[in-house]
Enzyme design. Structure first.
Site, PDB file in Angstrom:
ATOM      1  N   CYS A 119       3.164  -3.088   4.030  1.00  0.00           N
ATOM      2  CA  CYS A 119       2.304  -1.958   4.405  1.00  0.00           C
ATOM      3  C   CYS A 119       3.026  -1.218   5.528  1.00  0.00           C
ATOM      4  O   CYS A 119       4.240  -1.410   5.699  1.00  0.00           O
ATOM      5  CB  CYS A 119       0.890  -2.404   4.775  1.00  0.00           C
ATOM      6  SG  CYS A 119       0.717  -3.360   6.288  1.00  0.00           S
ATOM      7  N   GLY A 120       2.332  -0.381   6.274  1.00  0.00           N
ATOM      8  CA  GLY A 120       3.017   0.388   7.310  1.00  0.00           C
ATOM      9  C   GLY A 120       3.631  -0.503   8.377  1.00  0.00           C
ATOM     10  O   GLY A 120       4.783  -0.328   8.779  1.00  0.00           O
ATOM     11  N   THR A 121       2.848  -1.466   8.834  1.00  0.00           N
ATOM     12  CA  THR A 121       3.308  -2.375   9.891  1.00  0.00           C
ATOM     13  C   THR A 121       3.542  -3.804   9.405  1.00  0.00           C
ATOM     14  O   THR A 121       4.102  -4.622  10.149  1.00  0.00           O
ATOM     15  CB  THR A 121       2.225  -2.470  10.992  1.00  0.00           C
ATOM     16  OG1 THR A 121       1.005  -2.905  10.352  1.00  0.00           O
ATOM     17  CG2 THR A 121       1.992  -1.126  11.670  1.00  0.00           C
ATOM     18  N   GLY A 122       3.034  -4.133   8.239  1.00  0.00           N
ATOM     19  CA  GLY A 122       3.046  -5.519   7.747  1.00  0.00           C
ATOM     20  C   GLY A 122       1.888  -6.327   8.314  1.00  0.00           C
ATOM     21  O   GLY A 122       1.690  -7.487   7.941  1.00  0.00           O
TER      22      GLY A 122
ATOM     23  N   ARG B  61       2.149 -30.575   9.924  1.00  0.00           N
ATOM     24  CA  ARG B  61       1.489 -29.411  10.539  1.00  0.00           C
ATOM     25  C   ARG B  61       0.898 -28.482   9.479  1.00  0.00           C
ATOM     26  O   ARG B  61      -0.174 -27.891   9.684  1.00  0.00           O
ATOM     27  CB  ARG B  61       2.488 -28.671  11.429  1.00  0.00           C
ATOM     28  CG  ARG B  61       2.875 -29.545  12.629  1.00  0.00           C
ATOM     29  CD  ARG B  61       4.112 -29.098  13.343  1.00  0.00           C
ATOM     30  NE  ARG B  61       4.473 -30.038  14.396  1.00  0.00           N
ATOM     31  CZ  ARG B  61       5.663 -30.096  14.972  1.00  0.00           C
ATOM     32  NH1 ARG B  61       6.630 -29.249  14.610  1.00  0.00           N
ATOM     33  NH2 ARG B  61       5.909 -30.984  15.905  1.00  0.00           N
TER      34      ARG B  61
ATOM     35  N   HIS C 190       7.051 -30.964   9.969  1.00  0.00           N
ATOM     36  CA  HIS C 190       6.493 -29.645   9.644  1.00  0.00           C
ATOM     37  C   HIS C 190       5.470 -29.748   8.513  1.00  0.00           C
ATOM     38  O   HIS C 190       4.491 -28.992   8.484  1.00  0.00           O
ATOM     39  CB  HIS C 190       7.617 -28.666   9.286  1.00  0.00           C
ATOM     40  CG  HIS C 190       8.639 -28.567  10.377  1.00  0.00           C
ATOM     41  ND1 HIS C 190       8.344 -28.028  11.610  1.00  0.00           N
ATOM     42  CD2 HIS C 190       9.923 -28.997  10.439  1.00  0.00           C
ATOM     43  CE1 HIS C 190       9.414 -28.113  12.391  1.00  0.00           C
ATOM     44  NE2 HIS C 190      10.383 -28.704  11.696  1.00  0.00           N
TER      45      HIS C 190
ATOM     46  N   ASP D  21       0.867  -1.181   0.000  1.00  0.00           N
ATOM     47  CA  ASP D  21       0.000   0.000   0.000  1.00  0.00           C
ATOM     48  C   ASP D  21       0.905   1.233   0.000  1.00  0.00           C
ATOM     49  O   ASP D  21       2.134   1.125  -0.169  1.00  0.00           O
ATOM     50  CB  ASP D  21      -1.003  -0.032   1.174  1.00  0.00           C
ATOM     51  CG  ASP D  21      -0.347   0.250   2.533  1.00  0.00           C
ATOM     52  OD1 ASP D  21       0.897   0.361   2.613  1.00  0.00           O
ATOM     53  OD2 ASP D  21      -1.101   0.350   3.525  1.00  0.00           O
ATOM     54  N   HIS D  22       0.305   2.412   0.198  1.00  0.00           N
ATOM     55  CA  HIS D  22       1.081   3.659   0.164  1.00  0.00           C
ATOM     56  C   HIS D  22       2.189   3.660   1.214  1.00  0.00           C
ATOM     57  O   HIS D  22       3.276   4.171   0.976  1.00  0.00           O
ATOM     58  CB  HIS D  22       0.160   4.864   0.351  1.00  0.00           C
ATOM     59  CG  HIS D  22      -0.682   4.781   1.583  1.00  0.00           C
ATOM     60  ND1 HIS D  22      -1.734   3.895   1.692  1.00  0.00           N
ATOM     61  CD2 HIS D  22      -0.627   5.441   2.778  1.00  0.00           C
ATOM     62  CE1 HIS D  22      -2.283   4.025   2.886  1.00  0.00           C
ATOM     63  NE2 HIS D  22      -1.624   4.954   3.568  1.00  0.00           N
TER      64      HIS D  22
ATOM     65  N   ARG E 237       7.116   0.953   8.244  1.00  0.00           N
ATOM     66  CA  ARG E 237       7.232   1.955   9.311  1.00  0.00           C
ATOM     67  C   ARG E 237       7.838   1.363  10.576  1.00  0.00           C
ATOM     68  O   ARG E 237       8.046   2.086  11.557  1.00  0.00           O
ATOM     69  CB  ARG E 237       5.856   2.553   9.616  1.00  0.00           C
ATOM     70  CG  ARG E 237       5.296   3.362   8.451  1.00  0.00           C
ATOM     71  CD  ARG E 237       3.866   3.805   8.703  1.00  0.00           C
ATOM     72  NE  ARG E 237       3.341   4.529   7.536  1.00  0.00           N
ATOM     73  CZ  ARG E 237       2.046   4.655   7.245  1.00  0.00           C
ATOM     74  NH1 ARG E 237       1.145   4.127   8.044  1.00  0.00           N
ATOM     75  NH2 ARG E 237       1.657   5.317   6.181  1.00  0.00           N
TER      76      ARG E 237
ATOM     77  N   HIS F  81      10.023 -24.029   8.740  1.00  0.00           N
ATOM     78  CA  HIS F  81       8.996 -24.726   9.514  1.00  0.00           C
ATOM     79  C   HIS F  81       7.572 -24.494   9.015  1.00  0.00           C
ATOM     80  O   HIS F  81       6.723 -25.369   9.187  1.00  0.00           O
ATOM     81  CB  HIS F  81       9.077 -24.309  10.983  1.00  0.00           C
ATOM     82  CG  HIS F  81      10.283 -24.883  11.677  1.00  0.00           C
ATOM     83  ND1 HIS F  81      10.469 -24.771  13.043  1.00  0.00           N
ATOM     84  CD2 HIS F  81      11.360 -25.565  11.217  1.00  0.00           C
ATOM     85  CE1 HIS F  81      11.616 -25.370  13.373  1.00  0.00           C
ATOM     86  NE2 HIS F  81      12.175 -25.845  12.274  1.00  0.00           N
ATOM     87  N   ASN F  82       7.292 -23.307   8.472  1.00  0.00           N
ATOM     88  CA  ASN F  82       5.905 -23.005   8.058  1.00  0.00           C
ATOM     89  C   ASN F  82       5.725 -23.029   6.549  1.00  0.00           C
ATOM     90  O   ASN F  82       4.612 -22.842   6.062  1.00  0.00           O
ATOM     91  CB  ASN F  82       5.463 -21.618   8.559  1.00  0.00           C
ATOM     92  CG  ASN F  82       5.812 -21.343  10.002  1.00  0.00           C
ATOM     93  OD1 ASN F  82       6.422 -20.309  10.320  1.00  0.00           O
ATOM     94  ND2 ASN F  82       5.449 -22.242  10.887  1.00  0.00           N
TER      95      ASN F  82
HETATM   96  C1  RB5 Z   1      -2.020   2.750   6.403  1.00  0.00           C
HETATM   97  O1  RB5 Z   1      -2.049   4.004   7.012  1.00  0.00           O
HETATM   98  C2  RB5 Z   1      -1.709   1.673   7.418  1.00  0.00           C
HETATM   99  O2  RB5 Z   1      -2.818   1.458   8.217  1.00  0.00           O
HETATM  100  C3  RB5 Z   1      -1.298   0.396   6.715  1.00  0.00           C
HETATM  101  O3  RB5 Z   1      -0.180   0.642   5.936  1.00  0.00           O
HETATM  102  C4  RB5 Z   1      -0.934  -0.763   7.605  1.00  0.00           C
HETATM  103  O4  RB5 Z   1      -0.001  -0.406   8.571  1.00  0.00           O
HETATM  104  C5  RB5 Z   1      -2.043  -1.531   8.147  1.00  0.00           C
HETATM  105  O5  RB5 Z   1      -1.873  -2.536   8.861  1.00  0.00           O
END
Ligand code: RB5
Length: 148
Positions: A64-67, A135, A132, A7-8, A108, A97-98
């Site tokens: 994404c920002g956090t994955g 599983r 594995h 995403d952005h 981020r 394993h997975n």
């Molecule tokens: C976008 O602002 C943010 O929510 C997205 O990138 C992500 O971190 C969501 O989990």
């Protein structure tokens, strides 16, 4: 073939990862997003998962920002095992394993240097099989029962 999407929040890191993949000779297909304009991560999770499910690609990279959001969305697809990794040990063991077929990254939460190492580890590590595999089979059975 590797499918990559973001995403952005992951756009800038995706550019770095694609440069590394090109430099190392990996083949990949970019499923977007194609700018840092705000967008919705499930769209790109779906595009990458469908590329893997169709057999067009065998591994995926999602950012994404956090994955977190993008990996949650990806794990709704049958046969997708998306691992959100913030360290190389996790990237190695989610392959061993997975048998993870997607690595998710948080642009981020980790720096570009670490993200590149995580991707490299993910792409060069094989599945251990054995217990594995049993599983993974159990996960597939849960999918059959719970994801309709
Ligand atoms: C976008 O602002 C943010 O929510 C997205 O990138 C992500 O971190 C969501 O989990």
């Amino acid at each position: 073939m590797i499918a990559i999407g973001c995403d952005h929040g992951g756009y800038a890191l995706k550019q770095d990862i694609m440069a590394m993949l090109t430099e190392k000779g990996y083949e990949f297909k970019d499923y977007g997003t194609y700018s840092s304009e705000s967008c919705d991560y499930p769209v790109y999770a779906e595009a990458v998962c469908k590329a893997i499910k169709s057999g067009e690609c065998d591994r995926g990279i999602l950012i994404c920002g956090t994955g977190i959001g993008i990996s949650i969305a990806a794990n709704k697809f049958k046969g997708i095992r998306a691992a959100n990794c913030a360290d190389c040990f996790s990237a190695e063991f989610t392959r061993r394993h997975n048998d993870a077929n997607i690595v998710a990254l948080g642009a981020r939460t980790i720096g570009s240097g670490l993200a590149l190492k995580i991707v490299e580890t993910f792409l060069t590590t094989g599945f251990d099989g054995g217990k594995h595999a049993r599983r993974i089979g159990m996960i597939a059975e849960i999918e059959e029962r719970e994801l309709n």
